[in-house]
Design a protein around this motif. Structure first.
Motif, PDB file in Angstrom:
ATOM      1  N   PHE A   1      -5.953  -1.641   2.887  1.00  0.00           N
ATOM      2  CA  PHE A   1      -5.469  -2.639   1.932  1.00  0.00           C
ATOM      3  C   PHE A   1      -5.260  -3.971   2.640  1.00  0.00           C
ATOM      4  O   PHE A   1      -4.561  -4.059   3.638  1.00  0.00           O
TER       5      PHE A   1
ATOM      6  N   TYR B   1      -6.581  -3.401  -5.291  1.00  0.00           N
ATOM      7  CA  TYR B   1      -6.146  -2.028  -5.039  1.00  0.00           C
ATOM      8  C   TYR B   1      -7.089  -1.113  -5.805  1.00  0.00           C
ATOM      9  O   TYR B   1      -7.254  -1.260  -7.019  1.00  0.00           O
TER      10      TYR B   1
ATOM     11  N   ALA C   1       0.832  -1.208   0.000  1.00  0.00           N
ATOM     12  CA  ALA C   1       0.000   0.000   0.000  1.00  0.00           C
ATOM     13  C   ALA C   1       0.867   1.259   0.000  1.00  0.00           C
ATOM     14  O   ALA C   1       0.607   2.199  -0.753  1.00  0.00           O
TER      15      ALA C   1
END
Length: 117
Positions: free
Chosen positions: A72, A77, A31
């Protein structure tokens, strides 16, 4: 410039998951890497679903990050796209024909290689 497999693996090993001992730490590394290496806005195509069952690829602006290190979980994503003045969260894997700066393009190449890791 497209990265080689070795360069991608080096980024994953030494920038993303370095010093990670748990899956949660690795997710946080991914992330953070994505957040730090993707520059917004950029252009892409997104498949718009129209009725009745018609689909068309449309140019959109990718305007922001929807996923951060707290949200995340290692799966998808999400980014925000702007289509006809509407902002929509979509999986980054749903985009194609991305036109972005080199750093963003390379980050997306690394992201697409994550399953090999």
């Amino acid at each position: 410039m497209k990265l080689t497999k070795e360069e991608v693996q080096e980024i994953i090993d030494y920038e993303i998951v370095v010093d990670c001992y748990t899956e949660e730490e690795a997710n946080m590394g991914w992330a953070i890497y994505m957040e730090e290496n993707i520059s917004y806005p950029f252009e892409a195509e997104y498949e718009v679903k129209k009725r009745p069952g018609e689909r068309q690829w449309k140019k959109v602006q990718v305007v922001n990050n929807e996923t951060d290190e707290s949200s995340f979980d290692g799966g998808d994503y999400y980014v925000e796209i702007e289509y006809e003045e509407i902002v929509i969260p979509v999986r980054i894997d749903e985009l194609r024909n991305i036109v972005a700066d080199e750093e963003t393009t390379q980050a997306l190449q690394v992201w697409q290689s994550r399953n090999a890791w």
